[in-house]
Design a protein around this motif. Structure first.
Motif, PDB file in Angstrom:
ATOM      1  N   GLU A 192       0.811  -1.219   0.000  1.00  0.00           N
ATOM      2  CA  GLU A 192       0.000   0.000   0.000  1.00  0.00           C
ATOM      3  C   GLU A 192       0.844   1.269   0.000  1.00  0.00           C
ATOM      4  O   GLU A 192       0.389   2.328  -0.438  1.00  0.00           O
ATOM      5  CB  GLU A 192      -0.950  -0.003   1.204  1.00  0.00           C
ATOM      6  N   ARG A 193       2.091   1.186   0.471  1.00  0.00           N
ATOM      7  CA  ARG A 193       2.950   2.373   0.490  1.00  0.00           C
ATOM      8  C   ARG A 193       3.825   2.472  -0.767  1.00  0.00           C
ATOM      9  O   ARG A 193       4.627   3.405  -0.887  1.00  0.00           O
ATOM     10  CB  ARG A 193       3.837   2.375   1.740  1.00  0.00           C
ATOM     11  N   THR A 194       3.648   1.566  -1.704  1.00  0.00           N
ATOM     12  CA  THR A 194       4.446   1.608  -2.930  1.00  0.00           C
ATOM     13  C   THR A 194       4.392   2.963  -3.627  1.00  0.00           C
ATOM     14  O   THR A 194       5.429   3.473  -4.086  1.00  0.00           O
ATOM     15  CB  THR A 194       3.999   0.496  -3.892  1.00  0.00           C
ATOM     16  N   PRO A 195       3.223   3.616  -3.738  1.00  0.00           N
ATOM     17  CA  PRO A 195       3.187   4.926  -4.407  1.00  0.00           C
ATOM     18  C   PRO A 195       4.028   5.990  -3.720  1.00  0.00           C
ATOM     19  O   PRO A 195       4.326   7.029  -4.326  1.00  0.00           O
ATOM     20  CB  PRO A 195       1.702   5.300  -4.372  1.00  0.00           C
ATOM     21  N   GLN A 196       4.418   5.757  -2.463  1.00  0.00           N
ATOM     22  CA  GLN A 196       5.217   6.748  -1.746  1.00  0.00           C
ATOM     23  C   GLN A 196       6.662   6.795  -2.232  1.00  0.00           C
ATOM     24  O   GLN A 196       7.344   7.810  -2.034  1.00  0.00           O
ATOM     25  CB  GLN A 196       5.194   6.444  -0.233  1.00  0.00           C
ATOM     26  N   TRP A 197       7.119   5.708  -2.872  1.00  0.00           N
ATOM     27  CA  TRP A 197       8.541   5.706  -3.241  1.00  0.00           C
ATOM     28  C   TRP A 197       8.830   5.138  -4.628  1.00  0.00           C
ATOM     29  O   TRP A 197       9.934   5.344  -5.147  1.00  0.00           O
ATOM     30  CB  TRP A 197       9.365   4.953  -2.192  1.00  0.00           C
ATOM     31  N   VAL A 198       7.904   4.444  -5.241  1.00  0.00           N
ATOM     32  CA  VAL A 198       8.104   3.996  -6.622  1.00  0.00           C
ATOM     33  C   VAL A 198       7.539   5.076  -7.538  1.00  0.00           C
ATOM     34  O   VAL A 198       6.342   5.348  -7.497  1.00  0.00           O
ATOM     35  CB  VAL A 198       7.423   2.648  -6.883  1.00  0.00           C
ATOM     36  N   PRO A 199       8.389   5.713  -8.342  1.00  0.00           N
ATOM     37  CA  PRO A 199       7.960   6.886  -9.101  1.00  0.00           C
ATOM     38  C   PRO A 199       6.724   6.633  -9.961  1.00  0.00           C
ATOM     39  O   PRO A 199       6.658   5.673 -10.723  1.00  0.00           O
ATOM     40  CB  PRO A 199       9.178   7.203  -9.975  1.00  0.00           C
ATOM     41  N   TYR A 200       5.742   7.483  -9.783  1.00  0.00           N
ATOM     42  CA  TYR A 200       4.555   7.576 -10.628  1.00  0.00           C
ATOM     43  C   TYR A 200       3.676   6.329 -10.617  1.00  0.00           C
ATOM     44  O   TYR A 200       2.905   6.096 -11.538  1.00  0.00           O
ATOM     45  CB  TYR A 200       4.940   7.980 -12.049  1.00  0.00           C
ATOM     46  N   VAL A 201       3.793   5.535  -9.574  1.00  0.00           N
ATOM     47  CA  VAL A 201       2.759   4.542  -9.309  1.00  0.00           C
ATOM     48  C   VAL A 201       1.641   5.272  -8.586  1.00  0.00           C
ATOM     49  O   VAL A 201       1.822   5.791  -7.488  1.00  0.00           O
ATOM     50  CB  VAL A 201       3.283   3.369  -8.450  1.00  0.00           C
ATOM     51  N   ALA A 202       0.484   5.353  -9.223  1.00  0.00           N
ATOM     52  CA  ALA A 202      -0.630   6.119  -8.656  1.00  0.00           C
ATOM     53  C   ALA A 202      -1.380   5.336  -7.588  1.00  0.00           C
ATOM     54  O   ALA A 202      -1.932   5.923  -6.653  1.00  0.00           O
ATOM     55  CB  ALA A 202      -1.590   6.536  -9.766  1.00  0.00           C
ATOM     56  N   LYS A 203      -1.404   4.015  -7.734  1.00  0.00           N
ATOM     57  CA  LYS A 203      -2.156   3.182  -6.798  1.00  0.00           C
ATOM     58  C   LYS A 203      -1.543   1.795  -6.755  1.00  0.00           C
ATOM     59  O   LYS A 203      -1.131   1.256  -7.779  1.00  0.00           O
ATOM     60  CB  LYS A 203      -3.625   3.079  -7.226  1.00  0.00           C
ATOM     61  N   ALA A 204      -1.463   1.226  -5.565  1.00  0.00           N
ATOM     62  CA  ALA A 204      -1.019  -0.160  -5.399  1.00  0.00           C
ATOM     63  C   ALA A 204      -1.921  -0.807  -4.356  1.00  0.00           C
ATOM     64  O   ALA A 204      -2.088  -0.287  -3.254  1.00  0.00           O
ATOM     65  CB  ALA A 204       0.437  -0.220  -4.966  1.00  0.00           C
ATOM     66  N   GLN A 205      -2.509  -1.929  -4.714  1.00  0.00           N
ATOM     67  CA  GLN A 205      -3.483  -2.588  -3.843  1.00  0.00           C
ATOM     68  C   GLN A 205      -3.178  -4.067  -3.738  1.00  0.00           C
ATOM     69  O   GLN A 205      -3.042  -4.754  -4.753  1.00  0.00           O
ATOM     70  CB  GLN A 205      -4.888  -2.387  -4.408  1.00  0.00           C
ATOM     71  N   LEU A 206      -3.058  -4.566  -2.522  1.00  0.00           N
ATOM     72  CA  LEU A 206      -2.848  -5.992  -2.294  1.00  0.00           C
ATOM     73  C   LEU A 206      -4.181  -6.707  -2.442  1.00  0.00           C
ATOM     74  O   LEU A 206      -5.141  -6.428  -1.723  1.00  0.00           O
ATOM     75  CB  LEU A 206      -2.268  -6.227  -0.894  1.00  0.00           C
ATOM     76  N   LEU A 207      -4.254  -7.638  -3.387  1.00  0.00           N
ATOM     77  CA  LEU A 207      -5.497  -8.372  -3.630  1.00  0.00           C
ATOM     78  C   LEU A 207      -5.563  -9.656  -2.824  1.00  0.00           C
ATOM     79  O   LEU A 207      -6.641 -10.072  -2.398  1.00  0.00           O
ATOM     80  CB  LEU A 207      -5.627  -8.683  -5.126  1.00  0.00           C
ATOM     81  N   SER A 208      -4.422 -10.305  -2.625  1.00  0.00           N
ATOM     82  CA  SER A 208      -4.393 -11.531  -1.828  1.00  0.00           C
ATOM     83  C   SER A 208      -2.960 -11.798  -1.394  1.00  0.00           C
ATOM     84  O   SER A 208      -2.006 -11.353  -2.038  1.00  0.00           O
ATOM     85  CB  SER A 208      -4.920 -12.733  -2.634  1.00  0.00           C
ATOM     86  N   ARG A 209      -2.813 -12.524  -0.277  1.00  0.00           N
ATOM     87  CA  ARG A 209      -1.485 -12.934   0.187  1.00  0.00           C
ATOM     88  C   ARG A 209      -1.606 -14.244   0.946  1.00  0.00           C
ATOM     89  O   ARG A 209      -2.451 -14.388   1.827  1.00  0.00           O
ATOM     90  CB  ARG A 209      -0.830 -11.874   1.068  1.00  0.00           C
ATOM     91  N   ASP A 210      -0.772 -15.197   0.601  1.00  0.00           N
ATOM     92  CA  ASP A 210      -0.677 -16.472   1.298  1.00  0.00           C
ATOM     93  C   ASP A 210       0.739 -16.570   1.857  1.00  0.00           C
ATOM     94  O   ASP A 210       1.674 -16.927   1.150  1.00  0.00           O
ATOM     95  CB  ASP A 210      -0.958 -17.634   0.336  1.00  0.00           C
ATOM     96  N   GLU A 211       0.895 -16.222   3.128  1.00  0.00           N
ATOM     97  CA  GLU A 211       2.237 -16.167   3.708  1.00  0.00           C
ATOM     98  C   GLU A 211       2.864 -17.547   3.851  1.00  0.00           C
ATOM     99  O   GLU A 211       4.086 -17.671   3.828  1.00  0.00           O
ATOM    100  CB  GLU A 211       2.196 -15.452   5.065  1.00  0.00           C
TER     101      GLU A 211
END
Length: 215
Positions: free
Chosen positions: A70-89
């Motif tokens: 969710e914080r990807t847009p804070q430091w990856v240039p010009y990513v407007a939105k990043a959303q985790l859809l699923s995670r299986d740890e």
């Protein structure tokens, strides 16, 4: 020089000219302890890159930054939105959605990515990302990318020092002016690692939590 033009060229390592033969990686940029190589392969005309740097933090802290989608847009240039859809740890797998902000008059792009987290025998950690077919709704006037890979590797050099390596490419689809591409293809990973250097000291990552399979 429009910064969006630089990111447009480099974030997706855009197609330029079809190479007739494989090219050896060329060191395109070496600044602020960051090295960036660009190259083409015989079977893929899309520009590709790899980059590396070191940070004076524990390996786990660097990995936690990349996994905090969710914080990807804070430091990856010009990513407007990043959303985790699923995670299986337990399996070390995740799926995420990213919306990429392209400069007018070009259409924005988006992509659905499948990620795999791996703890290697030598103690390093790798995160492998690639496009995946998904029923995430497509948006009007946004082009869905279908060819993308982007990998990270984290190697512990000392208790508080880590080597970070990243590589990737994408076919941006649609028509992209070549003037946006050739000169600036190395800039995105450089700018990304520069911004990561600031993000990595965010107090959020002072006590990083990683999935058990990465410990």
């Amino acid at each position: 020089m429009n910064k969006k033009h630089i990111v447009l060229a480099a974030l997706l390592s855009v197609t330029s000219l079809v190479a007739s033969a494989a090219e050896a990686p060329k060191l395109s940029l070496h600044r602020n302890n960051i090295k960036v190589w660009t190259y083409q392969t015989e079977n893929n005309p899309v520009f590709q890159y790899k980059a590396e740097t070191t940070f004076d933090v524990p390996l786990e802290r660097a990995v936690a930054v990349v996994l905090d989608v969710e914080r990807t847009p804070q430091w990856v240039p010009y990513v407007a939105k990043a959303q985790l859809l699923s995670r299986d740890e337990k399996k070390g797998e995740f799926t995420l959605y990213m919306l990429l902000d392209f400069p007018f008059p070009l259409k924005d792009r988006d992509v659905v990515i499948k990620g795999k987290m791996i703890k290697n025998a030598d103690g390093s950690i790798t995160i492998k990302n690639s496009t995946v077919k998904n029923n995430y709704p497509e948006q009007p006037d946004v082009i869905r990318l279908t060819q993308y890979t982007g990998d990270w590797t984290f190697q512990r050099l000392a208790n508080n020092r880590v080597k970070v390596m990243t590589s990737g490419y994408a076919d941006p689809a649609g028509s992209i002016p070549l003037s946006f591409v050739n000169m600036f293809v190395q800039q995105q990973p450089y700018q990304m690692l520069i911004k990561m250097k600031k993000e990595i000291y965010n107090p959020l990552y002072a006590q990083p939590h990683l999935p058990d399979l990465l410990k």
